[in-house]
Design an enzyme around this catalytic site. Structure first.
Site, PDB file in Angstrom:
ATOM      1  CG  HIS A  40      -0.415   0.307   2.480  1.00  0.00           C
ATOM      2  ND1 HIS A  40      -0.128  -0.700   3.337  1.00  0.00           N
ATOM      3  CD2 HIS A  40      -0.019   1.293   3.081  1.00  0.00           C
ATOM      4  CE1 HIS A  40       0.370  -0.226   4.516  1.00  0.00           C
ATOM      5  NE2 HIS A  40       0.349   0.856   4.409  1.00  0.00           N
ATOM      6  CB  SER A  69       2.787   1.835   6.201  1.00  0.00           C
ATOM      7  OG  SER A  69       1.911   2.024   6.808  1.00  0.00           O
ATOM      8  CG  ASP A  83       0.034  -4.025   2.785  1.00  0.00           C
ATOM      9  OD1 ASP A  83       0.580  -3.589   1.521  1.00  0.00           O
ATOM     10  OD2 ASP A  83      -0.400  -3.360   3.944  1.00  0.00           O
TER      11      ASP A  83
END
Length: 272
Positions: A72, A215, A117
């Protein structure tokens, strides 16, 4: 005892679902010793409105030309990777700023389910290995699971306060505890399926969390690179742990395939 209290609090409280977000930050952590994590990468995008690069996600340098992060974090904006940094504000002599050649996200990445992911960032040139920039080894345990109750560490330059959009200048870290998948699935019931390729972790008090801008960063357990920061609640929540992509056997195989194919193609081109 904290872990027992955390487990009991989850089992006794009726939990309302809070939407997860992409982009995590370190909440309740502390500054790391400068350059003590030479594998850390700041993945940055060029912000046209302010005319310079800004931190977007974290990552780990696993090969001289490859950074492992979350899918992402993929961006259509002009992207670069900064290695050897402690401060993002100052142009440290230790820093290496490398252009991105290509972003290889997993073909089965599902944004809504946070599935697969994982992404490899291919650099346009090799990183120079030194005391400020070094590789983080992938797990040699063939993607073994992480036992609930294990204490692990997350590091990143994400914001340090809830609802903040400003990245931390200095690299931060926080220790979190792995949560049993059954408990985590109960918490996210009906909204998200925590698969065998995911793990959950939190502090049980809602004070410490990998939470915006962190992230893609590495989740390290007992010195071993085990997972990638994926998602978490909008606001730190004692009853809602964060979600991490486990470096399982299938993902380790995927990494080897992507890097192997690219290396082979590059060698073939050089031969001709």
């Amino acid at each position: 005892m904290k872990w027992l209290q955390y487990t009991l609090s989850i089992s006794l409280i009726v939990i309302s679902f809070t939407p997860t977000y992409h982009g995590m930050e370190i909440i309740g952590g502390h500054e790391v010793k400068p350059h003590s994590k030479p594998y850390m990468a700041s993945i940055q995008i060029y912000d046209m409105t302010i005319g310079h690069y800004v931190h977007n996600c974290g990552g780990a340098l696993i090969e001289r030309r490859w950074v492992l992060t979350a899918a992402h974090c993929k961006s259509s904006e002009l992207t670069r990777v900064v290695l050897g940094a402690h401060s993002l504000k100052w142009n440290e002599k230790s820093q290496q700023k490398l252009a991105v050649k290509k972003q290889h996200s997993h073909s089965q990445y599902n944004e809504n389910k946070h599935a697969n992911d994982i992404m490899l960032v291919e650099l346009s040139s090799e990183a120079k290995i030194n005391k400020y920039v070094n590789l983080l080894k992938l797990p040699a345990d063939k993607g073994a699971d992480v036992e609930p109750g294990t204490r692990c560490t997350v590091a990143g330059w994400g914001a340090t306060k809830p609802n903040s959009n400003f990245a931390s200048d200095l690299l931060q870290e926080v220790d979190l505890t792995v949560v049993d998948r059954k408990i985590c699935n109960y918490i996210y019931r009906g909204n998200l399926n925590i698969t065998e390729d995911m793990i959950c972790a939190g502090d049980g008090q809602g004070k410490e969390s990998a939470y915006k801008g962190d992230s893609g960063g590495p989740f390290i357990c007992k010195g071993v690179y085990k997972a990638i920061v994926t998602a978490g609640p909008d606001i730190p929540n004692a009853n809602q742990p964060g979600i991490y992509t486990l470096l399982s056997k299938k993902y380790l195989a995927w990494i080897a395939k992507v890097i192997g194919v690219q290396t082979y193609n590059m060698t073939a081109e050089e031969l001709y």
